[in-house]
Design an enzyme around this catalytic site. Structure first.
Site, PDB file in Angstrom:
ATOM      1  N   ARG A  56     -10.943 -29.823  -3.057  1.00 59.41           N
ATOM      2  CA  ARG A  56     -11.654 -29.069  -2.011  1.00 59.41           C
ATOM      3  C   ARG A  56     -10.648 -28.523  -1.004  1.00 59.41           C
ATOM      4  O   ARG A  56     -10.819 -27.455  -0.444  1.00 59.41           O
ATOM      5  CB  ARG A  56     -12.689 -29.962  -1.300  1.00 59.41           C
ATOM      6  CG  ARG A  56     -13.285 -29.282  -0.089  1.00 59.41           C
ATOM      7  CD  ARG A  56     -14.515 -29.964   0.507  1.00 59.41           C
ATOM      8  NE  ARG A  56     -14.569 -31.384   0.375  1.00 59.41           N
ATOM      9  CZ  ARG A  56     -13.821 -32.251   1.093  1.00 59.41           C
ATOM     10  NH1 ARG A  56     -12.963 -31.811   2.003  1.00 59.41           N
ATOM     11  NH2 ARG A  56     -13.933 -33.546   0.908  1.00 59.41           N
ATOM     12  N   TYR A 108     -26.041  -6.236   5.192  1.00 63.44           N
ATOM     13  CA  TYR A 108     -26.646  -6.808   3.982  1.00 63.44           C
ATOM     14  C   TYR A 108     -27.736  -7.784   4.439  1.00 63.44           C
ATOM     15  O   TYR A 108     -27.522  -8.560   5.389  1.00 63.44           O
ATOM     16  CB  TYR A 108     -25.559  -7.518   3.159  1.00 63.44           C
ATOM     17  CG  TYR A 108     -26.118  -8.464   2.132  1.00 63.44           C
ATOM     18  CD1 TYR A 108     -26.948  -7.998   1.123  1.00 63.44           C
ATOM     19  CD2 TYR A 108     -25.832  -9.825   2.183  1.00 63.44           C
ATOM     20  CE1 TYR A 108     -27.491  -8.873   0.184  1.00 63.44           C
ATOM     21  CE2 TYR A 108     -26.358 -10.701   1.251  1.00 63.44           C
ATOM     22  CZ  TYR A 108     -27.188 -10.219   0.260  1.00 63.44           C
ATOM     23  OH  TYR A 108     -27.735 -11.080  -0.657  1.00 63.44           O
ATOM     24  N   ASP A 180     -16.914  -6.605   7.609  1.00 66.63           N
ATOM     25  CA  ASP A 180     -17.244  -6.805   6.196  1.00 66.63           C
ATOM     26  C   ASP A 180     -16.738  -5.567   5.452  1.00 66.63           C
ATOM     27  O   ASP A 180     -17.304  -4.479   5.595  1.00 66.63           O
ATOM     28  CB  ASP A 180     -18.770  -6.977   6.057  1.00 66.63           C
ATOM     29  CG  ASP A 180     -19.194  -7.254   4.615  1.00 66.63           C
ATOM     30  OD1 ASP A 180     -18.457  -6.853   3.693  1.00 66.63           O
ATOM     31  OD2 ASP A 180     -20.271  -7.844   4.422  1.00 66.63           O
ATOM     32  N   LYS A 205     -18.255  -8.605  -5.625  1.00 69.37           N
ATOM     33  CA  LYS A 205     -18.442  -7.168  -5.813  1.00 69.37           C
ATOM     34  C   LYS A 205     -17.175  -6.524  -6.379  1.00 69.37           C
ATOM     35  O   LYS A 205     -16.711  -6.913  -7.440  1.00 69.37           O
ATOM     36  CB  LYS A 205     -18.897  -6.559  -4.483  1.00 69.37           C
ATOM     37  CG  LYS A 205     -20.046  -7.333  -3.815  1.00 69.37           C
ATOM     38  CD  LYS A 205     -21.297  -7.295  -4.660  1.00 69.37           C
ATOM     39  CE  LYS A 205     -22.537  -7.942  -4.099  1.00 69.37           C
ATOM     40  NZ  LYS A 205     -22.532  -9.053  -3.215  1.00 69.37           N
TER      41      LYS A 205
END
Ligand code: PLP
Length: 387
Positions: A56, A108, A180, A205
């Site tokens: 992690r 978004y 973003d 994306k």
């Protein structure tokens, strides 16, 4: 958290896309970064290890991706997350109850939902304003404002924010700007070079580009923000697995080539849509009729592959999405294959109707993610569906 290697920035973008952040694999000399599919690392003694304790916290595949994207964005530190929303979640965890964030009003849908349904109840306050006008941002600032956040171009209305203007305003008030950059990618726009302090990506994306993983990324050059984001990344644990990091890293190597084709196809499709009698409005910053076309030309190196259009008739928009053959009706964007979406019922269903109305996100708006197929085939497909 991973810092870029000092020699990564010496090369031009296409070279960095292929090489930045990659380190020599000592066992075999493999030219591709291996997928370190492990949860933990053997330690030599108490407190003695090779810099890797638990996956992690550190993973070499993730670090290679973090360095690579940080380098492409012209930043110093990269942080990979399990999704774009997990990356936004880490930004929002920088703040405490009473803090105020000025955000663009066209985001978004999931970003808006995260802010209003998760963080507002925790006491963080948001003002959603039209960031196309810098005056709206300035008027919304309060003594408690701790962040300015926007997408540019926005999903799905293709609104732009003047990054230099918002960066100047933020500097004068000592507030960071987070952008973003999912739609533009570092190939077409690098917000850190224009005054932003954090860049966010849904790597799901364009950066991955093949619609085969979900991931997110933050990049910054500020040491203090990097330290806090690195702490949050590890303490909250929203990290991606090594396989997904590897897929995204494979994607970034071809990002420049793919963006060229997405951009070329976007331009052609947007132009063609303006000639169709049943199309009422086309939203694409590359069109000279886009109200912010000049700004797009100044701050972007191309206009990208996202095109929205309105047929002002819900029944027709429904028929179009059901009749397309090459375009596929699906959420998401940025892959090699072309997708069509209906934002009002899909990606932006969680945005309140009043905001959707205000920004022009109607029930007859359709959004195209132009893939890299032959554009004449794509135009022919949409033509038969609209006709
Ligand atoms: N930002 C933008 C512009 C998006 O389009 C999306 C998802 O569609 C996100 C962030 C969220 O990313 P993810 O789906 O990887 O959580």
């Amino acid at each position: 958290m991973t810092r870029i290697l000092s020699d990564d920035q010496g090369y031009k973008l296409p070279t960095r896309a292929v090489h930045a952040g990659q380190i020599e694999e000592p066992l075999s000399g493999a030219v591709m970064t291996p997928i370190y599919q492990t949860s933990t690392y053997r330690q030599q003694g108490l407190g003695k290890h090779k810099g890797y304790e638990y996956a992690r916290t550190q993973n070499p595949t993730r670090e290679a991706l973090e360095r690579n994207v940080a380098s492409l964005e012209g930043g110093t530190y990269g942080f990979a997350f399990g999704s774009g929303l997990a990356a936004l979640d880490a930004i929002l965890k920088l703040f405490k109850p009473g803090d105020h964030i000025v955000s663009g009003d066209n985001l978004y849908g999931g970003s808006h939902r995260l802010m209003t349904r998760i963080y507002e109840p925790f006491g963080i306050r948001f003002s959603f304003v039209d960031t196309r006008e810098i005056g709206n941002v300035e008027r919304a600032l309060t003594p408690e404002t701790r962040l300015i956040y926007c997408e540019t171009p926005t999903n799905p209305m293709m609104f732009l924010t003047d990054l230099r203007a918002v960066g100047d305003l933020a500097v004068s008030r000592g507030i960071p700007v987070a952008v973003d950059n999912t739609f533009a990618t570092p190939v077409l726009q690098r917000p850190l070079e224009m005054g932003a302090e954090i860049v966010l990506h849904s790597t799901t994306k364009y950066l991955n580009g093949h619609s085969d993983m979900v991931g997110g990324m933050l990049v910054t050059s500020r040491d203090d923000l990097a330290e806090r984001l690195g702490f949050i990344q590890n303490a909250s644990g929203g990290v991606p697995g090594p396989m997904d990091c590897w897929l995204a890293l494979r994607g970034t190597k071809t990002l420049i080539l793919r963006m060229r084709q997405h951009d070329a196809n976007g331009r052609r499709m947007a132009e063609w849509l303006t000639t169709h009698s049943k199309v009422r409005k086309v939203y694409y910053p590359g069109l000279p009729t886009h109200p912010q076309h000049e700004l797009a030309r100044c701050q972007m190196g191309g206009f990208g592959g996202m095109v929205s259009f309105d047929v002002e008739d819900l029944a027709l928009s429904r028929r179009i999405v059901e009749r397309v053959r090459l375009f596929q009706l699906a959420e998401s964007l940025g892959g090699v294959e072309s997708l069509i979406g209906h934002p009002a019922s899909m990606t932006h269903a969680s945005v309140p109707l009043e905001i959707r109305r205000r920004i022009g996100l109607t029930d007859s708006l359709l959004r195209l993610s132009m893939g890299i197929e032959d554009v004449d085939d794509l135009i022919a497909d949409l033509k038969q569906a609209i006709d």
